[in-house]
Design a protein around this motif. Structure first.
Motif, PDB file in Angstrom:
ATOM      1  N   ARG A   5     -16.647   2.557 -14.803  1.00 10.63           N
ATOM      2  CA  ARG A   5     -17.527   3.005 -13.719  1.00 10.63           C
ATOM      3  C   ARG A   5     -18.636   1.975 -13.504  1.00 10.63           C
ATOM      4  N   HIS A   6     -19.189   1.455 -14.595  1.00  7.80           N
ATOM      5  CA  HIS A   6     -20.231   0.432 -14.482  1.00  7.80           C
ATOM      6  C   HIS A   6     -19.694  -0.821 -13.786  1.00  7.80           C
ATOM      7  N   GLU A   7     -18.492  -1.224 -14.150  1.00 10.49           N
ATOM      8  CA  GLU A   7     -17.875  -2.378 -13.496  1.00 10.49           C
ATOM      9  C   GLU A   7     -17.693  -2.115 -12.006  1.00 10.49           C
ATOM     10  N   LYS A   8     -17.285  -0.905 -11.653  1.00  6.70           N
ATOM     11  CA  LYS A   8     -17.091  -0.539 -10.242  1.00  6.70           C
ATOM     12  C   LYS A   8     -18.426  -0.534  -9.507  1.00  6.70           C
ATOM     13  N   ILE A   9     -19.484  -0.057 -10.163  1.00  2.67           N
ATOM     14  CA  ILE A   9     -20.811  -0.054  -9.534  1.00  2.67           C
ATOM     15  C   ILE A   9     -21.239  -1.478  -9.211  1.00  2.67           C
ATOM     16  N   ILE A  10     -21.073  -2.383 -10.161  1.00  2.00           N
ATOM     17  CA  ILE A  10     -21.445  -3.789  -9.929  1.00  2.00           C
ATOM     18  C   ILE A  10     -20.628  -4.356  -8.769  1.00  2.00           C
ATOM     19  N   GLU A  11     -19.357  -4.032  -8.738  1.00  2.31           N
ATOM     20  CA  GLU A  11     -18.498  -4.482  -7.636  1.00  2.31           C
ATOM     21  C   GLU A  11     -18.977  -3.915  -6.303  1.00  2.31           C
ATOM     22  N   LEU A  12     -19.291  -2.623  -6.267  1.00  2.00           N
ATOM     23  CA  LEU A  12     -19.701  -1.970  -5.017  1.00  2.00           C
ATOM     24  C   LEU A  12     -21.030  -2.506  -4.492  1.00  2.00           C
ATOM     25  N   ILE A  13     -22.006  -2.701  -5.379  1.00  3.02           N
ATOM     26  CA  ILE A  13     -23.292  -3.190  -4.882  1.00  3.02           C
ATOM     27  C   ILE A  13     -23.208  -4.655  -4.474  1.00  3.02           C
ATOM     28  N   GLY A  14     -22.225  -5.366  -5.003  1.00  8.11           N
ATOM     29  CA  GLY A  14     -22.000  -6.739  -4.560  1.00  8.11           C
ATOM     30  C   GLY A  14     -21.325  -6.807  -3.209  1.00  8.11           C
ATOM     31  N   LYS A  15     -20.540  -5.793  -2.906  1.00  4.54           N
ATOM     32  CA  LYS A  15     -19.755  -5.771  -1.670  1.00  4.54           C
ATOM     33  C   LYS A  15     -20.488  -5.087  -0.509  1.00  4.54           C
ATOM     34  N   ILE A  18     -25.989  -0.981  -0.558  1.00  4.73           N
ATOM     35  CA  ILE A  18     -26.119   0.431  -0.920  1.00  4.73           C
ATOM     36  C   ILE A  18     -27.593   0.740  -1.135  1.00  4.73           C
ATOM     37  N   GLU A  19     -28.100   1.689  -0.338  1.00  7.97           N
ATOM     38  CA  GLU A  19     -29.525   1.988  -0.332  1.00  7.97           C
ATOM     39  C   GLU A  19     -29.933   3.147  -1.233  1.00  7.97           C
ATOM     40  N   THR A  20     -29.040   4.117  -1.445  1.00 10.45           N
ATOM     41  CA  THR A  20     -29.430   5.327  -2.173  1.00 10.45           C
ATOM     42  C   THR A  20     -28.441   5.650  -3.288  1.00 10.45           C
ATOM     43  N   GLN A  21     -28.914   6.475  -4.206  1.00  7.02           N
ATOM     44  CA  GLN A  21     -28.035   6.950  -5.275  1.00  7.02           C
ATOM     45  C   GLN A  21     -26.894   7.790  -4.701  1.00  7.02           C
ATOM     46  N   GLU A  22     -27.194   8.581  -3.683  1.00  9.48           N
ATOM     47  CA  GLU A  22     -26.172   9.418  -3.054  1.00  9.48           C
ATOM     48  C   GLU A  22     -25.075   8.558  -2.422  1.00  9.48           C
ATOM     49  N   GLU A  23     -25.475   7.485  -1.761  1.00 14.99           N
ATOM     50  CA  GLU A  23     -24.494   6.584  -1.157  1.00 14.99           C
ATOM     51  C   GLU A  23     -23.630   5.935  -2.236  1.00 14.99           C
ATOM     52  N   ALA A  38     -26.879  12.618 -10.753  1.00 10.28           N
ATOM     53  CA  ALA A  38     -27.496  12.456 -12.079  1.00 10.28           C
ATOM     54  C   ALA A  38     -26.794  11.363 -12.891  1.00 10.28           C
ATOM     55  N   THR A  39     -25.471  11.326 -12.800  1.00 12.15           N
ATOM     56  CA  THR A  39     -24.705  10.286 -13.501  1.00 12.15           C
ATOM     57  C   THR A  39     -25.063   8.913 -12.947  1.00 12.15           C
ATOM     58  N   VAL A  40     -25.116   8.818 -11.628  1.00 10.36           N
ATOM     59  CA  VAL A  40     -25.458   7.550 -10.981  1.00 10.36           C
ATOM     60  C   VAL A  40     -26.862   7.117 -11.378  1.00 10.36           C
ATOM     61  N   SER A  41     -27.789   8.056 -11.443  1.00  9.01           N
ATOM     62  CA  SER A  41     -29.159   7.733 -11.836  1.00  9.01           C
ATOM     63  C   SER A  41     -29.191   7.133 -13.243  1.00  9.01           C
ATOM     64  N   ARG A  42     -28.444   7.733 -14.172  1.00  4.80           N
ATOM     65  CA  ARG A  42     -28.375   7.193 -15.537  1.00  4.80           C
ATOM     66  C   ARG A  42     -27.723   5.813 -15.542  1.00  4.80           C
ATOM     67  N   ASP A  43     -26.664   5.656 -14.735  1.00  2.00           N
ATOM     68  CA  ASP A  43     -25.989   4.358 -14.663  1.00  2.00           C
ATOM     69  C   ASP A  43     -26.922   3.279 -14.134  1.00  2.00           C
ATOM     70  N   ILE A  44     -27.711   3.610 -13.136  1.00  2.00           N
ATOM     71  CA  ILE A  44     -28.648   2.644 -12.554  1.00  2.00           C
ATOM     72  C   ILE A  44     -29.639   2.178 -13.617  1.00  2.00           C
ATOM     73  N   ARG A  45     -30.159   3.121 -14.393  1.00  2.00           N
ATOM     74  CA  ARG A  45     -31.085   2.753 -15.481  1.00  2.00           C
ATOM     75  C   ARG A  45     -30.378   1.919 -16.539  1.00  2.00           C
ATOM     76  N   SER A  46     -29.186   2.348 -16.905  1.00  2.00           N
ATOM     77  CA  SER A  46     -28.428   1.645 -17.941  1.00  2.00           C
ATOM     78  C   SER A  46     -28.095   0.211 -17.531  1.00  2.00           C
ATOM     79  N   LEU A  47     -27.723   0.038 -16.262  1.00  2.59           N
ATOM     80  CA  LEU A  47     -27.367  -1.289 -15.748  1.00  2.59           C
ATOM     81  C   LEU A  47     -28.592  -2.104 -15.349  1.00  2.59           C
ATOM     82  N   LYS A  48     -29.763  -1.466 -15.377  1.00  4.37           N
ATOM     83  CA  LYS A  48     -31.020  -2.104 -14.990  1.00  4.37           C
ATOM     84  C   LYS A  48     -30.936  -2.665 -13.571  1.00  4.37           C
ATOM     85  N   LEU A  49     -30.404  -1.839 -12.654  1.00  9.11           N
ATOM     86  CA  LEU A  49     -30.330  -2.247 -11.256  1.00  9.11           C
ATOM     87  C   LEU A  49     -31.722  -2.195 -10.649  1.00  9.11           C
TER      88      LEU A  49
END
Length: 150
Positions: A5-15, A18-23, A38-49
């Motif tokens: 999921r973290h790898e996919k997040i990095i891919e998505l924000i590169g492509k 993305i402005e919001t956690q909901e998006e 809530a999961t996305v919020s934790r991922d954002i903190r974990s990935l230090k986005l």
């Protein structure tokens, strides 16, 4: 699952911009990764986005490494210490600084990665910042004020 999921997040924000956690959660679900806000919020903190302004003055998520984050924080600190006021004329942002701080603040602006900034010229207490378009100048001014007032 978390690593993928973290790898996919990095891919998505590169492509995508993305402005919001909901998006981000919606895009993850579309890609087959069930995710709540809530999961996305934790991922954002974990990935230090971090959020940075895009070309339209909106905020978007980006991945910033440790060294880059440290430098960005230093640049923001320089801007906060130096900033006195700012205004724009056409596509030129004119920034007033504490005497002797304009060159450091201009370097900080040049290195923050703000898409609207073409480049800066500094004197002793004044910076002329070339902005890509006249339409982007007020957006950049607003973003600069947010940076120095936080």
């Amino acid at each position: 699952m978390r690593q993928k999921r973290h790898e996919k997040i990095i891919e998505l924000i590169g492509k995508y911009d993305i402005e919001t956690q909901e998006e981000l959660a919606d895009r993850l679900r579309d890609a087959g990764f069930p995710a709540t806000q809530a999961t996305v919020s934790r991922d954002i903190r974990s990935l230090k986005l971090s959020k940075v302004p895009d070309r339209n003055g909106r905020q978007k998520y980006v991945a910033v490494g440790g060294q880059e984050r440290h430098l960005a924080e230093k640049y923001v600190g320089v801007l906060r210490e130096a900033y006195v006021s700012a205004d724009y004329a056409g596509n030129i942002l004119v920034i007033k600084t504490v005497s002797g701080m304009a060159m450091a603040a201009a370097t900080a602006l040049d290195n923050l990665g703000l898409a609207e900034v073409v480049g800066c010229i500094a004197g002793d207490d004044t910076i002329f910042c070339a902005v890509r378009t006249a339409e982007a100048a007020p957006l950049l001014l607003e973003e600069l004020r947010k940076i120095v007032e936080e």
